[in-house]
Design an enzyme around this catalytic site. Sequence first.
Site, PDB file in Angstrom:
ATOM      1  N   TYR A   9      -7.321  -1.870  -0.198  1.00 53.01           N
ATOM      2  CA  TYR A   9      -7.973  -3.172  -0.115  1.00 53.01           C
ATOM      3  C   TYR A   9      -8.844  -3.240   1.137  1.00 53.01           C
ATOM      4  CZ  TYR A   9      -9.088  -8.029   0.064  1.00 53.01           C
ATOM      5  OH  TYR A   9      -9.804  -9.187   0.106  1.00 53.01           O
ATOM      6  N   GLN A  34      -5.597 -12.199  -5.117  1.00 55.79           N
ATOM      7  CA  GLN A  34      -5.800 -11.804  -6.519  1.00 55.79           C
ATOM      8  C   GLN A  34      -6.104 -10.310  -6.647  1.00 55.79           C
ATOM      9  OE1 GLN A  34      -7.375 -14.142  -4.807  1.00 55.79           O
ATOM     10  NE2 GLN A  34      -9.586 -14.159  -5.155  1.00 55.79           N
ATOM     11  N   ASN A  40      -6.334 -11.081   5.253  1.00 53.75           N
ATOM     12  CA  ASN A  40      -5.923 -12.352   5.853  1.00 53.75           C
ATOM     13  C   ASN A  40      -4.490 -12.695   5.440  1.00 53.75           C
ATOM     14  OD1 ASN A  40      -6.047 -13.283   3.217  1.00 53.75           O
ATOM     15  ND2 ASN A  40      -8.001 -14.324   3.482  1.00 53.75           N
ATOM     16  N   SER A  75      -3.890  -8.465  15.164  1.00 52.09           N
ATOM     17  CA  SER A  75      -4.095  -7.254  15.953  1.00 52.09           C
ATOM     18  C   SER A  75      -3.765  -7.492  17.430  1.00 52.09           C
ATOM     19  CB  SER A  75      -5.533  -6.797  15.779  1.00 52.09           C
ATOM     20  OG  SER A  75      -5.695  -5.479  16.221  1.00 52.09           O
ATOM     21  N   GLN A 134     -10.302  -6.339  21.701  1.00 51.37           N
ATOM     22  CA  GLN A 134      -9.234  -6.898  20.898  1.00 51.37           C
ATOM     23  C   GLN A 134      -9.468  -8.390  20.645  1.00 51.37           C
ATOM     24  OE1 GLN A 134      -6.974  -4.714  19.723  1.00 51.37           O
ATOM     25  NE2 GLN A 134      -6.653  -6.429  18.374  1.00 51.37           N
ATOM     26  N   HIS A 187     -11.557  -9.811  17.717  1.00 54.59           N
ATOM     27  CA  HIS A 187     -11.106  -9.706  16.318  1.00 54.59           C
ATOM     28  C   HIS A 187     -10.832 -11.073  15.708  1.00 54.59           C
ATOM     29  CE1 HIS A 187     -11.012  -5.586  15.116  1.00 54.59           C
ATOM     30  NE2 HIS A 187     -10.383  -5.202  16.204  1.00 54.59           N
ATOM     31  N   GLU A 209       0.756  -2.814  19.196  1.00 49.78           N
ATOM     32  CA  GLU A 209       0.011  -2.002  18.223  1.00 49.78           C
ATOM     33  C   GLU A 209      -0.817  -0.936  18.961  1.00 49.78           C
ATOM     34  OE1 GLU A 209      -3.057  -4.234  16.333  1.00 49.78           O
ATOM     35  OE2 GLU A 209      -3.448  -2.731  14.779  1.00 49.78           O
ATOM     36  N   HIS A 210      -1.630  -1.390  19.911  1.00 45.90           N
ATOM     37  CA  HIS A 210      -2.418  -0.474  20.747  1.00 45.90           C
ATOM     38  C   HIS A 210      -1.920  -0.563  22.182  1.00 45.90           C
ATOM     39  CE1 HIS A 210      -5.286  -1.910  17.572  1.00 45.90           C
ATOM     40  NE2 HIS A 210      -5.520  -0.623  17.459  1.00 45.90           N
ATOM     41  N   ASP A 260     -10.430   3.309  16.968  1.00 44.80           N
ATOM     42  CA  ASP A 260     -10.772   2.415  15.855  1.00 44.80           C
ATOM     43  C   ASP A 260     -11.770   3.062  14.908  1.00 44.80           C
ATOM     44  OD1 ASP A 260      -9.156   0.389  16.761  1.00 44.80           O
ATOM     45  OD2 ASP A 260     -10.748  -0.679  17.816  1.00 44.80           O
ATOM     46  N   GLU A 266      36.985  10.071  -2.686  1.00 47.68           N
ATOM     47  CA  GLU A 266      36.178   8.898  -3.029  1.00 47.68           C
ATOM     48  C   GLU A 266      36.494   8.412  -4.450  1.00 47.68           C
ATOM     49  OE1 GLU A 266      31.994   9.335  -2.162  1.00 47.68           O
ATOM     50  OE2 GLU A 266      32.344   9.365   0.014  1.00 47.68           O
ATOM     51  N   HIS A 273      32.627  13.637 -10.665  1.00 47.21           N
ATOM     52  CA  HIS A 273      31.915  14.436  -9.660  1.00 47.21           C
ATOM     53  C   HIS A 273      32.694  15.723  -9.357  1.00 47.21           C
ATOM     54  CE1 HIS A 273      29.675  10.732  -9.043  1.00 47.21           C
ATOM     55  NE2 HIS A 273      28.889  11.315  -8.160  1.00 47.21           N
TER      56      HIS A 273
END
Lengths: 429, 429
Positions: A124, A186, A209, A233, A255, A258, A322-323, A356, A410, A415
């Site tokens: 996506y 969707q 988003n 981010s 950063q 963003h 994250e970074h 990036d 067990e 088995h």
Amino acid sequence: MKILKNIQPNDWSKYMSRPILENEKLTYIVNSILISVKANKDLALKKYALEFDHVNLDALKVSLAELEEASSLVSGELKEAINVAKDNIEKFHSHQQIDEVAIETTKGIKCWRKSVAIEKVGLYIPGGSAPLFSTILMLGLPAKIAGCKEIILCTPSDKNAKVHPAILYTASIIGIKEIYKVGGAQAIAAMAFGTESIPPVYKIFGPGNQYVTKAKQLVQLQGIAIDMPAGPSEVLIIADKTGNPSFIAADLLSQAEHGPDSQVLLLSNDESIIDRTMIALGEQVDALPRSIIAKKALQNSKAILLDSIEDCIEFSNQYAPEHLIIASNQAMQYVDKIVNAGSVFIGNYSCESAGDYASGTNHTLPTNGFAKSYSGVSLDSFVKKITFQEITKEGISAIGSTIEIMAESEELFAHKNAVTLRLKKIGNV
Amino acid sequence: MKILKNIQPNDWSKYMSRPILENEKLTYIVNSILISVKANKDLALKKYALEFDHVNLDALKVSLAELEEASSLVSGELKEAINVAKDNIEKFHSHQQIDEVAIETTKGIKCWRKSVAIEKVGLYIPGGSAPLFSTILMLGLPAKIAGCKEIILCTPSDKNAKVHPAILYTASIIGIKEIYKVGGAQAIAAMAFGTESIPPVYKIFGPGNQYVTKAKQLVQLQGIAIDMPAGPSEVLIIADKTGNPSFIAADLLSQAEHGPDSQVLLLSNDESIIDRTMIALGEQVDALPRSIIAKKALQNSKAILLDSIEDCIEFSNQYAPEHLIIASNQAMQYVDKIVNAGSVFIGNYSCESAGDYASGTNHTLPTNGFAKSYSGVSLDSFVKKITFQEITKEGISAIGSTIEIMAESEELFAHKNAVTLRLKKIGNV
């Protein structure tokens, strides 16, 4: 940015808070989109395109003619840049291919794992004013290297039913031809359940988003794998006195631009670096086209003075950014102490924007503290590792009684019997 | 078992259906348990222990005295068996440790990944009549090899507040000392959110009933990682004329005895093998202590005659079984065609119970078709791979303009500026 000094380790957690994203109304809205797409398929997708994106779509699939046209609309300069980035990303991700050899755990028992590509994956790519073609490189290249057979891509079109040429061009050079003009929750629903136009996939990748993120979470509950959970981010920069305030300010702004919910932290053991970075920030921010967004993000951001770089690393490990940028000439000496982070940038010339776009590492990374338990996207994300074992008569003779005793303890007698019958056949009982 | 012959590839999917597990009532019940444990912590855990397990717990944590007593209650024979299994599992999982070397994607740009243990992990071991100590080996050993610092284990006690000695013994020899007497969805809640007695963890592993499974799904939505989604256990056996009907029947029953919802499939290109396996099944099933369970599972199970072994493999790839046994003297020749499976057992002497207990491979595997996109538990499950990059002046000079052009095309000018400032400093602009 808020500047904080003399805070105690016991209070650190106060300054690590992140936005809370859960929202019942969001779940309700997204769930109704999923149900609608599952039931009405292409019809639902076209309805949402009209409603949300104000576009009347005849066909969902990008045509060959559109793909060919796109190439002529991308500048030679950008093509060349995409090519350089592609080469580096390919090198780094190809390097992650590892053939594990078999191991004989006991004489006659050979065990091994084999990486096999996930057959069907969906990528996506969000819409918006700017085309995020770099993410196609980050997801499409490892998918291709892994050997995924079906790679489809969903991205919303503009109001004229066009997808940005840089998106189409980048997908083309990777060899992705199944591109669909669908955005938002969707699109995730379409890739999870399939429609007349769009084939369903086993795993869905890509940023988005809050609707997209929620949709990914909800389809995951229904058995569709996703790359990782997501949040806004983040960057955390640790700087000592050898850091460059102008570079640090630029990285913080990278950063901050963003989005207003971007998380930006600066930690230092040097008060002067913090002060000089604040001055540089002020100088740089107004020149940015996205200065309003960046300023909003900075309002929630913090620069924190701590006693030592060791304390900064400890803070960072608890935050799990994250970074993580280590703005220091001695950055390498701290690397072994880093326990939780998505991607680490070592030294004053390793800027986040290199990772990036073009250094070769992946930019799809765990945010929101998920770096404590999740890795970023890599070749591993596009394969599953299947275990194999080949046991000879000698092998089962060696461990047969072990299995029998454990299975009996067990209370799993079938088995046990599966072994006993084999031992009898061999003549070991 | 239902025997099916002459079915066409177009109809295969009909015979691949699995039970549907989603249930709104289940979600409601489990969610209320999560909320209660989050709010009332230890008090809630003790209340549920009384309500569900009919036990009045003073302390949730297993004491040192209990751990020491356990060792004296486990037979020497079982200790020795556990030790043999432990050795093999350690060998196979240690073998999965790989040091990736750095790669220079462009001169002056070094990129690498490093596996770092997830610091805090929680293992869940279900209760019931039989102690599933083998799962402690399967989860605890890779956690230890990975280097996880905090490994906790939750398992329900019996009505006398005792945990089975085989569970305690197995945990002890691995070095797991934080063991808590908590079962069900409330155990998952405790490990996710923490209580006065039980520390919260970053990732939760282990099998369980539908309440446990649902609880793991729900805490995952709140950011706690889990090993994988789960469903009833499965085996698919592909047999040619060189298969052994008695072995095949025993392997089918090994799966069927797990529970009435176990999924059992036999595929063959040889009618006689199917017929003889049905006879062997009839002979073996009545001798099992769990024959009622096994018979129920077999009622929903199918033996399917197909045209060729290639067709059997293709069917199996579409089904994506948790366990795949190739009962044939020529099994190795089919291995390269296997695309979707959790763990594959090659040849007539590679029985599933070997992998369940002692050959070295992991028995925590993707069920319910998740083998299309998920791997089983391995060393990888207990680490995250952090990316590092070190870029020199030479490196940023080489890719600087690439980054600038790409960032500008994505309208991220602060990203561009982070590079421009560095190039200026070097004197490249």
